[in-house]
Design a protein around this motif. Sequence first.
Motif, mmCIF file in Angstrom:
data_model
loop_
_atom_site.group_PDB
_atom_site.id
_atom_site.type_symbol
_atom_site.label_atom_id
_atom_site.label_comp_id
_atom_site.label_asym_id
_atom_site.label_seq_id
_atom_site.Cartn_x
_atom_site.Cartn_y
_atom_site.Cartn_z
ATOM 1 N N ILE A 3 0.838 -1.201 0.000
ATOM 2 C CA ILE A 3 0.000 0.000 0.000
ATOM 3 C C ILE A 3 0.871 1.249 0.000
ATOM 4 O O ILE A 3 0.640 2.195 -0.751
ATOM 5 C CB ILE A 3 -0.951 -0.013 1.213
ATOM 6 C CG1 ILE A 3 -1.989 -1.131 1.066
ATOM 7 C CG2 ILE A 3 -1.650 1.336 1.361
ATOM 8 C CD1 ILE A 3 -2.818 -1.360 2.307
ATOM 9 N N SER A 4 1.890 1.256 0.863
ATOM 10 C CA SER A 4 2.780 2.421 0.967
ATOM 11 C C SER A 4 3.533 2.671 -0.326
ATOM 12 O O SER A 4 3.716 3.817 -0.748
ATOM 13 C CB SER A 4 3.769 2.229 2.115
ATOM 14 O OG SER A 4 3.095 2.083 3.346
ATOM 15 N N GLU A 5 3.975 1.589 -0.972
ATOM 16 C CA GLU A 5 4.784 1.721 -2.186
ATOM 17 C C GLU A 5 3.950 1.656 -3.459
ATOM 18 O O GLU A 5 4.487 1.728 -4.555
ATOM 19 C CB GLU A 5 5.835 0.613 -2.201
ATOM 20 C CG GLU A 5 6.796 0.692 -1.029
ATOM 21 C CD GLU A 5 7.710 -0.520 -0.944
ATOM 22 O OE1 GLU A 5 7.704 -1.323 -1.910
ATOM 23 O OE2 GLU A 5 8.411 -0.658 0.073
ATOM 24 N N PRO A 14 -3.804 -2.533 -3.850
ATOM 25 C CA PRO A 14 -4.287 -2.359 -2.472
ATOM 26 C C PRO A 14 -4.329 -0.896 -2.047
ATOM 27 O O PRO A 14 -3.405 -0.122 -2.329
ATOM 28 C CB PRO A 14 -3.255 -3.143 -1.652
ATOM 29 C CG PRO A 14 -2.004 -3.061 -2.467
ATOM 30 C CD PRO A 14 -2.437 -3.074 -3.901
ATOM 31 N N ILE A 15 -5.404 -0.521 -1.389
ATOM 32 C CA ILE A 15 -5.591 0.861 -0.956
ATOM 33 C C ILE A 15 -5.483 1.002 0.554
ATOM 34 O O ILE A 15 -4.821 1.886 1.066
ATOM 35 C CB ILE A 15 -6.951 1.400 -1.440
ATOM 36 C CG1 ILE A 15 -6.954 1.483 -2.965
ATOM 37 C CG2 ILE A 15 -7.255 2.771 -0.837
ATOM 38 C CD1 ILE A 15 -8.300 1.828 -3.550
ATOM 39 N N ARG A 16 -6.132 0.091 1.284
ATOM 40 C CA ARG A 16 -6.044 0.181 2.746
ATOM 41 C C ARG A 16 -6.349 -1.162 3.394
ATOM 42 O O ARG A 16 -7.054 -2.001 2.830
ATOM 43 C CB ARG A 16 -7.007 1.244 3.286
ATOM 44 C CG ARG A 16 -8.464 0.972 3.028
ATOM 45 C CD ARG A 16 -9.338 2.068 3.663
ATOM 46 N NE ARG A 16 -10.744 1.901 3.297
ATOM 47 C CZ ARG A 16 -11.304 2.455 2.236
ATOM 48 N NH1 ARG A 16 -10.575 3.204 1.427
ATOM 49 N NH2 ARG A 16 -12.580 2.274 1.963
ATOM 50 N N THR A 45 3.591 -1.139 -10.374
ATOM 51 C CA THR A 45 3.073 -0.073 -9.517
ATOM 52 C C THR A 45 1.786 0.478 -10.128
ATOM 53 O O THR A 45 1.474 0.182 -11.283
ATOM 54 C CB THR A 45 4.098 1.056 -9.347
ATOM 55 O OG1 THR A 45 4.438 1.586 -10.643
ATOM 56 C CG2 THR A 45 5.357 0.547 -8.655
ATOM 57 N N PHE A 46 1.065 1.274 -9.362
ATOM 58 C CA PHE A 46 -0.207 1.794 -9.850
ATOM 59 C C PHE A 46 -0.444 3.196 -9.317
ATOM 60 O O PHE A 46 0.167 3.632 -8.344
ATOM 61 C CB PHE A 46 -1.363 0.876 -9.419
ATOM 62 C CG PHE A 46 -1.565 0.810 -7.924
ATOM 63 C CD1 PHE A 46 -2.434 1.681 -7.272
ATOM 64 C CD2 PHE A 46 -0.885 -0.129 -7.156
ATOM 65 C CE1 PHE A 46 -2.616 1.624 -5.906
ATOM 66 C CE2 PHE A 46 -1.063 -0.199 -5.770
ATOM 67 C CZ PHE A 46 -1.926 0.685 -5.156
ATOM 68 N N GLN A 47 -1.342 3.892 -9.997
ATOM 69 C CA GLN A 47 -1.790 5.203 -9.556
ATOM 70 C C GLN A 47 -3.240 5.075 -9.112
ATOM 71 O O GLN A 47 -4.011 4.327 -9.709
ATOM 72 C CB GLN A 47 -1.688 6.229 -10.700
ATOM 73 C CG GLN A 47 -0.268 6.517 -11.148
ATOM 74 C CD GLN A 47 0.581 7.105 -10.033
ATOM 75 O OE1 GLN A 47 0.100 7.950 -9.263
ATOM 76 N NE2 GLN A 47 1.824 6.661 -9.929
ATOM 77 N N PRO A 48 -3.631 5.781 -8.045
ATOM 78 C CA PRO A 48 -4.999 5.638 -7.542
ATOM 79 C C PRO A 48 -6.039 6.141 -8.531
ATOM 80 O O PRO A 48 -5.796 7.094 -9.273
ATOM 81 C CB PRO A 48 -4.997 6.484 -6.265
ATOM 82 C CG PRO A 48 -3.891 7.468 -6.465
ATOM 83 C CD PRO A 48 -2.844 6.754 -7.270
ATOM 84 N N HIS A 49 -7.199 5.484 -8.552
ATOM 85 C CA HIS A 49 -8.320 5.907 -9.381
ATOM 86 C C HIS A 49 -9.236 6.742 -8.499
ATOM 87 O O HIS A 49 -10.207 6.243 -7.944
ATOM 88 C CB HIS A 49 -9.083 4.689 -9.914
ATOM 89 C CG HIS A 49 -8.199 3.668 -10.568
ATOM 90 N ND1 HIS A 49 -7.961 3.640 -11.917
ATOM 91 C CD2 HIS A 49 -7.479 2.638 -10.043
ATOM 92 C CE1 HIS A 49 -7.163 2.622 -12.203
ATOM 93 N NE2 HIS A 49 -6.854 2.013 -11.077
#
Length: 304
Positions: free
Chosen positions: A136-138, A160-162, A199-203
Amino acid sequence: MKLERLISMIYMLLNNEILSASALAEKYNVSQRTIYRDIDAICAAGIPVVSYQGVNGGYGIMEQYKMDKSLLGSYDVGSLITILHSMSTVFDDERALDTIHRLQTIQSGPNRQSLTMDIGNRQIFNEPLRLVRSAISERCVIRFDYVNLKNEKTSRKLEPIRLMYKNSVWYVYGFCRTRQDYREFRISRMVDLVTTAETFQPHAEKEQECKERSYEGREERQRTDVVLHCSAASLARAMDHFYDADKCFNEDGSLTLTLKVYKPVESEWLVAILLSFGEGLEIVEPLELREAFKAKLEKMLKRY
């Protein structure tokens, strides 16, 4: 990083009367010469570090400079320390421990612990929890096999978000690339969990939309009253399992429980709990659940 070490050292000095250079060097895995330079840097920043000579000598901060202990009440500080300590046990989190040291600098009076927590007593879960939290952090995609309520095993890739801790169960919430939607997954049902190099960017927009549809935001579903009769010999276990039920103690020492369950006949979790009581628990209502439970017992008897 040096800046993080300097900040941590300041709180260590605030929390202790005197700390030797060797103790600080061991704490931060650096040489004593590096500690001397760090102390000079802290002094240059305007924080009055005092050097004490002798066998028990070392460094400390002038008492007049220490944080005002009225910033938080002792109840607030003690509760925060307890919660953080439990979290640091689960995640092996040095940052949480550093925060505890900071809070201890403003803790007034004797340390009388009125609250304890242990959410990390099942060590088997700690490693996957740490892996997920790191992902989540990375912002790394995780991959795992998952067993759903229908006992189907599927391979999933998740952004993963939280992490969530609800009703004594750990969940991870995020964007499932397999289903192209946001999902919650129980940590206990995840198998072969690994962090990928992706890695991903949040939607942001879709995530907000999903939050509105998430478990917490759903309207209360239609639930059915389930009435159970518990023998006097099973009171403690029944109250542990059904603590949110309405309770009526009977003159013979037995207990009548009324709880609301969504689709009780289809609730395998309820059937599993009821079976564990053996003769100690009887289904009174609804009749459909009683009949379904009887059919389950007959099927089990045929196996034996």
